[in-house]
Enzyme design. Sequence first.
Site, PDB file in Angstrom:
ATOM      1  N   SER A 216       0.813  -1.223   0.000  1.00  0.00           N
ATOM      2  CA  SER A 216       0.000   0.000   0.000  1.00  0.00           C
ATOM      3  C   SER A 216       0.845   1.271   0.000  1.00  0.00           C
ATOM      4  O   SER A 216       1.826   1.386   0.736  1.00  0.00           O
ATOM      5  CB  SER A 216      -0.913   0.012   1.225  1.00  0.00           C
ATOM      6  OG  SER A 216      -1.594   1.249   1.288  1.00  0.00           O
ATOM      7  N   LYS A 267     -13.854  -3.827   2.246  1.00  0.00           N
ATOM      8  CA  LYS A 267     -14.710  -2.647   2.048  1.00  0.00           C
ATOM      9  C   LYS A 267     -16.204  -2.951   2.216  1.00  0.00           C
ATOM     10  O   LYS A 267     -16.936  -2.148   2.774  1.00  0.00           O
ATOM     11  CB  LYS A 267     -14.462  -2.054   0.658  1.00  0.00           C
ATOM     12  CG  LYS A 267     -13.083  -1.392   0.518  1.00  0.00           C
ATOM     13  CD  LYS A 267     -12.936  -0.749  -0.850  1.00  0.00           C
ATOM     14  CE  LYS A 267     -11.557  -0.139  -1.022  1.00  0.00           C
ATOM     15  NZ  LYS A 267     -11.391   0.574  -2.286  1.00  0.00           N
ATOM     16  N   ALA A 328     -15.980  -4.615 -13.612  1.00  0.00           N
ATOM     17  CA  ALA A 328     -17.171  -4.414 -12.777  1.00  0.00           C
ATOM     18  C   ALA A 328     -16.878  -4.815 -11.333  1.00  0.00           C
ATOM     19  O   ALA A 328     -17.760  -5.249 -10.601  1.00  0.00           O
ATOM     20  CB  ALA A 328     -18.341  -5.226 -13.322  1.00  0.00           C
ATOM     21  N   LYS A 356     -21.887  -9.705 -13.099  1.00  0.00           N
ATOM     22  CA  LYS A 356     -21.392  -8.676 -12.170  1.00  0.00           C
ATOM     23  C   LYS A 356     -21.682  -7.275 -12.717  1.00  0.00           C
ATOM     24  O   LYS A 356     -22.016  -6.355 -11.966  1.00  0.00           O
ATOM     25  CB  LYS A 356     -19.896  -8.856 -11.918  1.00  0.00           C
ATOM     26  CG  LYS A 356     -19.623  -9.972 -10.891  1.00  0.00           C
ATOM     27  CD  LYS A 356     -18.173 -10.317 -10.766  1.00  0.00           C
ATOM     28  CE  LYS A 356     -17.346  -9.268 -10.085  1.00  0.00           C
ATOM     29  NZ  LYS A 356     -15.936  -9.704  -9.932  1.00  0.00           N
ATOM     30  N   LEU A 422      -7.241   3.125 -13.951  1.00  0.00           N
ATOM     31  CA  LEU A 422      -7.173   3.315 -12.500  1.00  0.00           C
ATOM     32  C   LEU A 422      -5.863   2.806 -11.918  1.00  0.00           C
ATOM     33  O   LEU A 422      -5.497   3.141 -10.794  1.00  0.00           O
ATOM     34  CB  LEU A 422      -8.349   2.602 -11.824  1.00  0.00           C
ATOM     35  CG  LEU A 422      -9.507   3.518 -11.410  1.00  0.00           C
ATOM     36  CD1 LEU A 422      -9.989   4.350 -12.571  1.00  0.00           C
ATOM     37  CD2 LEU A 422     -10.644   2.729 -10.799  1.00  0.00           C
TER      38      LEU A 422
END
Length: 484
Positions: A216, A267, A328, A356, A422
């Site tokens: 991260s 999440k 997706a 999805k 992204l």
Amino acid sequence: MTTSNQTRGESSLNLILIGMMGSGKTTCGYLLAQRMGRKFVDMDELICLREGRLISDIFATDGEEYFRKVESELIQELSQRSNLVISTGGGAILRPENVAALRSHGVVFWLNRPADHIFDNEDLGDRPLAQNGKAAFLKTFAMREEKYRRAAHIVIQDFTSIQVTVDTILDQWAQYLHNLRNVSAPEGRITKGGMMVELRNSTKKLCVIGDPVEHSKSPIIQNTMISAMGLDYIYMAQFVARGKAGQWLEAAKMAGYAGFNATMPHKVDLVPLMDYLDEDARMYKAVNTVSIRNGLAYGHNTDGRGFLQSILDEGIDPKGRTVVILGAGGAAKSVALKLAQQKAKLVYVCNRTLSKAAALSSMAPLGSIVPSPINNQALARILPRCDLLINCTSLGMTGVADQWEDLSFLDYLPADCPVCDLIYSPSETLFLEQARLRGHQTLNGLNMLIWQAVFALEHFTDTHIDGHAMKAILDPVLNPRPEN
Ligand code: NAP
């Protein structure tokens, strides 16, 4: 050459004076340097020497922006050095990147002498700021006051005489170094990428949880912003195994965490555990930011806003556009729903697993998101109408084996269609490279990552953050230039 704070101890920290012109920085700096046996650097003098002209001439000929640019460059250079006493120009604190650089290896003293006292008693000569009268001078001080306060480690208020001010600074300096050694040594200072994070007993804890989490970039981003803003927080990476988000939340409350970010795979699991969900977290049914206050968990989601801000920065407003999203998964969900909310004309979600994409479209108002397969035939039909193409699959990401086999579908795009990925590692994926080679405006995921972090830190600290200034600070941290 880059000098890391790891190699420079607190005794070599620079002593830095900030404050309005006329507050006594130069005289104090000169006397302090004498008393400490250090070299004294007066920033304004250094700028004049480098430019070969007076500051008033620089302002008159090239304007303030140019002056600030030269000033920033010199501050970056000086912050790589040690054992200096530095007197900065009055406006040096206007740029957050200057504050971050000065604080990165220095103790910053604000000579907070009342502005009206300065104007009434000092000869301010032909300095630009002094030319517009007392009211303008006081107004400038009022506008800068909060910035001085935030930039400073220590505020000096005693101006009985120059000797008293110098003695006070030396006392405070000794006390500060003493505290630093006692509070933080040896484990209380963490260096990461050459950045120093200070720990105090009062320091509030933040982290990102994930499984895996060691890759991260959130700690380096958040700690850089925390340091730049002089906030008393620390941000770490915390491994939390799949399915353990609930246990972690209780542990975080117990351990007094101020909050945490969540990445894969937590999440969605966090949603039912929250005492409060913001509008975006409810819309995506996913939480990436949890702030903890008085034992209550506030769930937010800053991913969609982060992406939106990153394209707005590039002049891409989604309103009225036909958007095509590839993928997706979790990221596609926040991007698609945010763009639909922002009145994109139509959002196509194209995915390998069509069910999805269909599930995602069912989360949006009817007809605003259209599911599609991702094959060549479908793309040949959709892409000629596309005004914004976004890759939200993990194809081409560092560490992911799968790669695009055929990108010839990019040929169906209109020439002026921007193309985003992204993914930010690598900084240019094969997908983006191929789009760039076809002449498209391209954007990777780094700015989305930064903006979602800015919005998360705002939630954690309840503070407004100047995201554009943070981007300027983070750029050299996240994209280090090769050393000479
Ligand atoms: P995810 O939930 O696992 O979704 C992955 C997506 O990629 C799914 O749509 C999946 O399709 C598709 N995919 C994977 N392998 C494929 C293949 N071989 N062929 C075709 N499609 C394939 O992941 P995510 O959280 O959405 O993240 C997606 C990407 O966005 C990652 O690279 C991540 O790093 C990036 N991201 C960036 C940011 C940022 O701030 N810049 C934020 C979040 C995510 P199926 O549904 O068919 O499996």
